[in-house]
Design a protein around this motif. Structure first.
Motif, PDB file in Angstrom:
ATOM      1  N   UNK A 102       0.929  -1.156   0.020  1.00 39.43           N
ATOM      2  CA  UNK A 102      -0.034  -0.157  -0.187  1.00 39.43           C
ATOM      3  C   UNK A 102       0.887   1.164  -0.173  1.00 39.43           C
ATOM      4  N   UNK A 103       0.661   2.283  -0.701  1.00 35.70           N
ATOM      5  CA  UNK A 103       1.425   3.425  -1.048  1.00 35.70           C
ATOM      6  C   UNK A 103       0.401   4.473  -0.727  1.00 35.70           C
ATOM      7  N   UNK A 156       0.683  13.409   4.293  1.00 39.96           N
ATOM      8  CA  UNK A 156      -0.177  13.278   5.356  1.00 39.96           C
ATOM      9  C   UNK A 156      -1.079  12.222   5.244  1.00 39.96           C
ATOM     10  N   UNK A 157      -1.669  11.952   4.079  1.00 37.36           N
ATOM     11  CA  UNK A 157      -2.539  10.693   3.984  1.00 37.36           C
ATOM     12  C   UNK A 157      -1.878   9.405   4.693  1.00 37.36           C
ATOM     13  N   UNK A 158      -0.621   9.145   4.104  1.00 32.58           N
ATOM     14  CA  UNK A 158       0.164   7.879   4.485  1.00 32.58           C
ATOM     15  C   UNK A 158       0.219   7.902   6.046  1.00 32.58           C
ATOM     16  N   UNK A 188       4.406   0.343   9.526  1.00 36.00           N
ATOM     17  CA  UNK A 188       4.626   0.574   8.254  1.00 36.00           C
ATOM     18  C   UNK A 188       3.421  -0.102   7.116  1.00 36.00           C
ATOM     19  N   UNK A 189       2.335   0.112   7.633  1.00 36.48           N
ATOM     20  CA  UNK A 189       1.238  -0.483   6.677  1.00 36.48           C
ATOM     21  C   UNK A 189       1.115   0.150   5.358  1.00 36.48           C
ATOM     22  N   UNK A 190       1.408   1.338   5.490  1.00 39.23           N
ATOM     23  CA  UNK A 190       1.473   2.164   4.061  1.00 39.23           C
ATOM     24  C   UNK A 190       2.791   2.631   4.067  1.00 39.23           C
ATOM     25  N   UNK A 191       3.340   2.585   2.894  1.00 41.27           N
ATOM     26  CA  UNK A 191       4.804   3.208   2.338  1.00 41.27           C
ATOM     27  C   UNK A 191       4.615   4.728   2.026  1.00 41.27           C
ATOM     28  N   UNK A 192       4.765   5.618   2.851  1.00 45.06           N
ATOM     29  CA  UNK A 192       4.302   7.187   2.582  1.00 45.06           C
ATOM     30  C   UNK A 192       5.602   7.631   1.702  1.00 45.06           C
ATOM     31  N   UNK A 193       4.926   8.318   0.631  1.00 43.61           N
ATOM     32  CA  UNK A 193       5.756   9.297  -0.262  1.00 43.61           C
ATOM     33  C   UNK A 193       5.667  10.446   0.289  1.00 43.61           C
TER      34      UNK A 193
END
Length: 303
Positions: free
Chosen positions: A196-197, A201-203, A221-226
């Motif tokens: 999940x990416x 802020x959403x991440x 680290x459920x989502x990898x934030x960019x």
């Protein structure tokens, strides 16, 4: 579905247009859509509102029988696309379209004409699916047919093996609460994706949600934030789309505010359209919830 009467639901009404490069060849996106989704279309029996030259192409490929009931709109240069925008916003259920399939070639200049941009924007505002890639149109038809009791299209089964799939989750500021609510509602489904990416802020918010549900360590680290979208996050995700590492993009847009990084948003959509047979973008909030619900239902049939 919309209804003509309390007892009899009417058929879906779908706007259909394709840029020229997606019409003419024997293996064009338009041909692949109508042939590959023939069973779903036969089950749904939708009414098509087809813009001029696209209907000519359907006839030339001898696919009118696969299309079924249809209404011709004028050529784009004669206002056909403008009339389709009007049908998106029409309040009369006997005239309004329920979804739009616009197979966009990202290098066709007509795809950035005002009427093309207005078509997408009004679909987002009026919560109607705007399907601009072959992958999005095929998946939507498959899911709607399954929801109406049809057999799933086995040719699409591999794309529902979520343990091998990546998804991007993006939301503008005014849509972040909706994204969090949607992610919480469909957490079990989203948790099945391999990766999940998200941007900015959403991440961070999605990882906080995951920590609440899965525990601090498991959800960290459920989502990898960019990066945030304005700082280049959309471009980072676009690269993964082009590399076919992200198939599905859930992008909850706020169409009512001026967006300084509009070019970045268009870049991400352009990336999906560049790999039209692979990637898809879902932007309208109403359709997104149903989309996730139907994926859950469809996955049970693919396993």
């Amino acid at each position: 579905m919309l209804q003509n009467s309390p007892s009899k639901p009417r058929a879906l009404r779908i706007g259909l247009i394709a840029n020229r490069s997606h019409q003419d060849a024997p293996d064009s996106a338009l041909v692949q859509l109508l042939r590959g989704s023939r069973d779903a279309i036969a089950h749904l029996q939708p009414e098509w509102i087809v813009v001029g030259r696209t209907l000519d192409a359907i006839i030339s490929h001898d696919l009118l029988s696969a299309c079924g009931q249809h209404q011709r709109f004028p050529y784009g240069r004669e206002g056909g696309l403008m009339k389709l925008v009007a049908r998106v916003v029409d309040s009369d259920p006997l005239r309004a379209v329920d979804a739009v399939i616009y197979l966009i070639d990202p290098v066709d200049p007509s795809s950035v004409f005002p009427e093309a941009q207005a078509l997408k924007r009004q679909c987002v505002i009026h919560k109607k699916p705007f399907l601009s890639t072959l992958a999005s149109a095929r998946e939507w038809l498959d899911l709607e047919a399954v929801a109406n009791g049809a057999a799933a299209n086995p040719a699409l089964n591999a794309s529902y093996a979520l343990q091998h799939e990546g998804i991007a989750l993006i939301a503008h500021d005014a849509m972040k609460e909706r994204m969090l609510a949607m992610a919480e509602k469909h957490f079990a489904l989203l948790d099945q994706f391999s990766h999940r990416y998200a941007t900015g802020t959403t991440g961070g918010l999605l990882n906080q949600l995951a920590q609440k549900i899965k525990g601090e360590q498991a959800g960290r680290n459920w989502v990898q934030p960019f990066m945030s979208g304005p700082l280049g996050g959309d471009a980072q995700i676009a690269e993964l789309v082009l590399d076919r590492k992200i198939r599905r993009i859930l992008f909850l847009e706020d169409p009512h505010v001026a967006r300084q990084h509009e070019a970045d948003i268009q870049l991400l959509e352009r990336a999906a359209r560049t790999v039209s047979n692979f990637a898809l973008v879902v932007s309208e909030t109403g359709g997104a919830d149903r989309w996730l619900e139907l994926i859950s239902k469809r996955m049970a049939l693919a396993c």
